[in-house]
Design a protein around this motif. Structure first.
Motif, PDB file in Angstrom:
ATOM      1  N   GLY A  41      24.849 -35.809  54.355  1.00 60.09           N
ATOM      2  CA  GLY A  41      23.908 -36.546  53.237  1.00 60.09           C
ATOM      3  C   GLY A  41      22.580 -35.542  53.229  1.00 60.09           C
ATOM      4  O   GLY A  41      22.103 -35.695  53.125  1.00 60.09           O
ATOM      5  N   ILE A  42      22.674 -34.644  53.833  1.00 62.28           N
ATOM      6  CA  ILE A  42      22.024 -33.646  54.440  1.00 62.28           C
ATOM      7  C   ILE A  42      22.092 -33.086  53.284  1.00 62.28           C
ATOM      8  O   ILE A  42      21.205 -32.531  52.693  1.00 62.28           O
ATOM      9  N   LEU A  43      23.559 -32.094  52.846  1.00 65.19           N
ATOM     10  CA  LEU A  43      23.648 -31.319  52.063  1.00 65.19           C
ATOM     11  C   LEU A  43      24.029 -32.098  50.747  1.00 65.19           C
ATOM     12  O   LEU A  43      23.502 -31.299  49.481  1.00 65.19           O
ATOM     13  N   ALA A  46      21.719 -42.470  62.691  1.00 64.64           N
ATOM     14  CA  ALA A  46      23.628 -42.908  63.146  1.00 64.64           C
ATOM     15  C   ALA A  46      23.897 -43.019  63.852  1.00 64.64           C
ATOM     16  O   ALA A  46      24.188 -44.223  63.820  1.00 64.64           O
ATOM     17  N   LEU A  47      23.153 -42.522  65.522  1.00 62.70           N
ATOM     18  CA  LEU A  47      23.431 -43.067  66.296  1.00 62.70           C
ATOM     19  C   LEU A  47      23.219 -44.041  66.914  1.00 62.70           C
ATOM     20  O   LEU A  47      24.089 -44.617  67.477  1.00 62.70           O
ATOM     21  N   LEU A  70      29.790 -45.581  54.124  1.00 64.54           N
ATOM     22  CA  LEU A  70      29.095 -45.863  54.587  1.00 64.54           C
ATOM     23  C   LEU A  70      27.637 -45.559  55.203  1.00 64.54           C
ATOM     24  O   LEU A  70      26.421 -45.806  54.742  1.00 64.54           O
ATOM     25  N   TYR A  71      27.962 -45.017  56.353  1.00 64.72           N
ATOM     26  CA  TYR A  71      26.621 -43.968  56.880  1.00 64.72           C
ATOM     27  C   TYR A  71      26.187 -43.483  56.049  1.00 64.72           C
ATOM     28  O   TYR A  71      24.772 -42.798  55.790  1.00 64.72           O
ATOM     29  N   THR A  72      26.830 -42.428  55.479  1.00 65.04           N
ATOM     30  CA  THR A  72      26.083 -41.512  54.656  1.00 65.04           C
ATOM     31  C   THR A  72      25.795 -41.786  53.155  1.00 65.04           C
ATOM     32  O   THR A  72      24.846 -40.964  52.960  1.00 65.04           O
ATOM     33  N   PRO A  91      19.442 -41.119  50.616  1.00 61.58           N
ATOM     34  CA  PRO A  91      18.048 -41.655  50.711  1.00 61.58           C
ATOM     35  C   PRO A  91      17.216 -41.082  51.826  1.00 61.58           C
ATOM     36  O   PRO A  91      15.449 -40.364  50.986  1.00 61.58           O
ATOM     37  N   LEU A  92      16.728 -41.666  52.579  1.00 63.25           N
ATOM     38  CA  LEU A  92      16.104 -40.785  53.577  1.00 63.25           C
ATOM     39  C   LEU A  92      16.344 -39.255  53.699  1.00 63.25           C
ATOM     40  O   LEU A  92      14.703 -38.885  53.782  1.00 63.25           O
ATOM     41  N   GLY A  93      17.138 -38.829  53.617  1.00 63.26           N
ATOM     42  CA  GLY A  93      17.486 -37.156  53.484  1.00 63.26           C
ATOM     43  C   GLY A  93      15.884 -36.587  52.459  1.00 63.26           C
ATOM     44  O   GLY A  93      15.590 -35.576  52.705  1.00 63.26           O
TER      45      GLY A  93
END
Length: 303
Positions: A99-101, A236-237, A174-176, A181-183
């Motif tokens: 996600g951050i990449l 995510a956690l 799914l989590y990604t 968008p948050l990243g």
């Protein structure tokens, strides 16, 4: 003549003393007013953050009417709960990393496009960052389920042979989705710290694109990148609703296990759930401490 100067001289002598007193009184009143305005927030924070955390920490040490570390011993002696911790960490790490990449590339690209398109993407990211729970699970079932539209299409064109949305890999995808968008929202303002004249100066000195990012760009962005990564890990956690409604609580991750021990009809054990919650808090504490240590070792480029 000396008598006529006495009132003026007394006033001149009094003014230097009165001004500091007035300023001190004003600052004191401002501090008390700020503290008074902060009181509702402090009460809210204590009632809904500190008090529940203290309750959970206290009950995590409750063992059959006594006190001890029995709940934690049970957790770390059970392969089932260790698997939940492992799955949670793996899904959180890989979804946060991917996600951050993607968010880095997206945030940097937004700086180069038209302002109207940029505003649209930011507004869309703001909306999708809150798109979770039942709607998100339902959308992914329609798209990437066993008979999902996108799954069937990718199979027909030979891109994939099989895909299981309800597995660990499927949950990472799914989590990604809600990490990206948050990243973007968190990293987009960080690129304001990169000045265009730095790039021009580096180019004049013979530095290439990679040299600029290695020695200037990445060191400047390091605090924002690390902070965003930690927030994505925490996001995510602690995710529960989406994974629960997607797998109906059958996938073994920490939030599912905690909820099952609190609301389950068969395995009701609030004290063990409290211990699992403290394990989750401990994982986040370790990540946060590592984040702070890495920040201290990061480069500091003067502006």
């Amino acid at each position: 003549m000396n008598a006529s100067l006495e009132p003026g001289s007394q006033l001149a002598a009094a003014q230097p003393t009165a001004a500091p007193r007035a300023r001190a009184t004003f600052h004191t009143r401002s501090k008390w007013l700020a503290a008074l305005c902060l009181l509702p927030f402090a009460l809210f924070f204590i009632a809904f953050q500190i008090a529940p955390l203290a309750w959970v920490a206290l009950h995590s040490l409750s063992v059959e009417g006594g006190w001890g570390l029995g709940n934690f011993e049970k957790i770390f002696a059970s392969r089932f709960y260790l698997q939940a911790i492992k799955h949670s960490l793996q899904i959180a790490f890989w979804s946060s990393l991917i996600g951050i990449l993607i968010a880095i590339l997206g945030s940097y690209s937004l700086r180069q496009v038209d302002s109207k398109l940029r505003d649209f993407v930011i507004a869309f990211s703001n909306m999708t960052s809150n798109f979770a729970g039942v709607p998100l699970a339902f959308a992914f079932i329609i798209l990437l389920g066993f008979n999902g539209a996108l799954t069937i299409l990718l199979k027909q064109i030979g891109v994939i042979e099989d895909f299981n949305l309800y597995s660990k890999t499927g949950l990472i995808v799914l989590y990604t989705y809600f990490q990206i968008p948050l990243g973007v929202l968190l990293l987009y303002p960080a690129f304001d710290a990169l000045r265009e004249d730095w790039r021009e100066s580096a180019a004049l000195l013979g530095a290439g694109t990679w040299d600029f990012w290695r020695h200037i760009g990445l060191p400047v962005l390091t605090p924002a990148l690390l902070g965003t990564f930690v927030i994505l890990l925490a996001n995510a956690l602690g995710a529960y609703a989406t994974v629960y409604y997607l797998t109906t609580g059958n996938f073994n991750v920490l939030p599912i296990r905690i909820a099952g021990l609190v609301s389950g009809d068969i395995s009701l054990n609030p004290d063990l759930a409290s211990a699992l919650a403290m394990v989750l808090v401990g994982l986040m504490a370790v990540i946060t401490v590592a984040h702070q240590l890495l920040l201290k070792r990061s480069y500091h480029v003067p502006r």
